[in-house]
Scaffold this motif. Structure first.
Motif, mmCIF file in Angstrom:
data_model
loop_
_atom_site.group_PDB
_atom_site.id
_atom_site.type_symbol
_atom_site.label_atom_id
_atom_site.label_comp_id
_atom_site.label_asym_id
_atom_site.label_seq_id
_atom_site.Cartn_x
_atom_site.Cartn_y
_atom_site.Cartn_z
ATOM 1 N N TYR A 277 -9.467 5.787 6.171
ATOM 2 C CA TYR A 277 -8.645 5.046 5.290
ATOM 3 C C TYR A 277 -7.393 4.745 6.120
ATOM 4 C CZ TYR A 277 -4.709 3.894 2.087
ATOM 5 O OH TYR A 277 -3.640 3.734 1.440
ATOM 6 N N GLN B 11 0.041 3.729 -2.523
ATOM 7 C CA GLN B 11 -1.312 4.491 -2.146
ATOM 8 C C GLN B 11 -0.836 5.579 -1.379
ATOM 9 O OE1 GLN B 11 -3.795 1.552 -0.284
ATOM 10 N NE2 GLN B 11 -4.622 0.943 -2.555
ATOM 11 N N GLU C 43 -12.085 7.239 -4.805
ATOM 12 C CA GLU C 43 -11.119 6.045 -4.576
ATOM 13 C C GLU C 43 -10.593 5.665 -3.167
ATOM 14 O OE1 GLU C 43 -7.004 5.628 -7.131
ATOM 15 O OE2 GLU C 43 -7.189 7.756 -6.015
ATOM 16 N N LEU C 44 -10.764 6.684 -2.273
ATOM 17 C CA LEU C 44 -10.554 6.428 -0.909
ATOM 18 C C LEU C 44 -11.556 5.457 -0.325
ATOM 19 C CD1 LEU C 44 -9.436 9.642 1.115
ATOM 20 C CD2 LEU C 44 -7.967 7.627 0.710
ATOM 21 N N LEU D 221 -6.228 1.075 7.397
ATOM 22 C CA LEU D 221 -4.731 0.764 6.907
ATOM 23 C C LEU D 221 -3.880 0.651 8.189
ATOM 24 C CD1 LEU D 221 -3.706 0.416 4.359
ATOM 25 C CD2 LEU D 221 -2.485 2.824 4.280
ATOM 26 N N PHE E 207 0.781 -1.125 0.110
ATOM 27 C CA PHE E 207 0.141 -0.120 0.095
ATOM 28 C C PHE E 207 0.733 1.321 -0.001
ATOM 29 C CE2 PHE E 207 0.179 -1.321 4.369
ATOM 30 C CZ PHE E 207 0.827 -0.445 5.181
ATOM 31 N N SER F 278 -11.865 -2.148 0.435
ATOM 32 C CA SER F 278 -10.979 -3.212 0.100
ATOM 33 C C SER F 278 -10.233 -3.893 1.194
ATOM 34 C CB SER F 278 -9.902 -2.991 -1.001
ATOM 35 O OG SER F 278 -8.985 -3.590 -1.196
ATOM 36 N N TYR F 279 -9.665 -2.939 1.977
ATOM 37 C CA TYR F 279 -8.822 -3.412 3.315
ATOM 38 C C TYR F 279 -9.803 -3.675 4.261
ATOM 39 C CZ TYR F 279 -4.922 -1.476 1.179
ATOM 40 O OH TYR F 279 -3.879 -1.388 0.173
ATOM 41 N N GLN G 54 -13.138 3.163 -1.987
ATOM 42 C CA GLN G 54 -12.945 1.913 -2.551
ATOM 43 C C GLN G 54 -11.644 1.092 -1.995
ATOM 44 O OE1 GLN G 54 -12.017 2.791 -6.653
ATOM 45 N NE2 GLN G 54 -14.188 2.792 -7.407
ATOM 46 N N TRP G 55 -10.790 2.012 -1.533
ATOM 47 C CA TRP G 55 -9.520 1.443 -1.052
ATOM 48 C C TRP G 55 -9.985 0.866 0.654
ATOM 49 C CZ3 TRP G 55 -5.374 5.799 -1.524
ATOM 50 C CH2 TRP G 55 -4.998 5.653 -3.149
#
Length: 179
Positions: free
Chosen positions: A155, A49, A88-89, A159, A46, A95-96, A91-92
């Protein structure tokens, strides 16, 4: 003399909330840079990112440094901030989040150096958001800038948890002290 210039050329006192927001955003980028270095040492995928986020924070700063009250159309066009990075954030985050165990208790910033640095970045991000919200409310900055910072803190939290999990580090759980 205690004054500085906005991108529009307007002179404002260094204590103006625009410069406070710019400083907080710059601190955030620095904190993310540190988290990225720790994460890179651990081979986290990541990191790219995080680099992209730092680039987006430059765009956030450009928008903040262009107060709408003194901006010409050319300034606004050059420093506009769209909703695309916010999406986009999100989506990230999704995903995580899908890869993490459910959160059942409050966790403390912990979980190894990468995770702790990401938690620190999240806290700095929250401050940057608090500095930007009054600018948005006053019509001086784009609402998408505040949305971006809001989603960015989420995010960074997800993360941080992901980094701890990938490194096999334990997240410290909040335990209420005995009275």
């Amino acid at each position: 003399q205690g004054f500085s210039s906005a991108f529009t050329g307007e002179r404002r006192p260094k204590g103006d909330r625009i410069f406070e927001a710019l400083g907080a955003t710059d601190e955030l980028s620095s904190a993310i840079g540190l988290a990225g270095e720790f994460s890179s040492e651990k081979g986290h995928t990541f990191v790219e990112q995080l680099h992209k986020v730092q680039c987006m924070l430059q765009d956030v700063g450009s928008n903040i440094a262009t107060p709408r009250s003194s901006a010409r159309e050319a300034h606004l066009k050059q420093t506009s901030f769209s909703e695309k990075p916010v999406l986009e954030l999100e989506q990230w985050i999704d995903s995580y989040s899908e890869q993490l165990p459910p959160l059942r208790a409050f966790i403390l910033p912990s979980g190894g150096k990468s995770s702790a640095a990401l938690h620190f970045s999240r806290a700095v991000c929250r401050r940057a958001e608090r500095c930007v919200v009054p600018l948005v409310q006053a019509g001086e900055a784009d609402p998408n800038v505040a949305k971006y910072l809001n989603r960015l803190s989420d995010y960074l939290f997800v993360l941080a948890r992901y980094a701890a999990m990938k490194e096999g580090k334990e997240e410290k759980i909040y335990i209420k002290p005995e009275p």
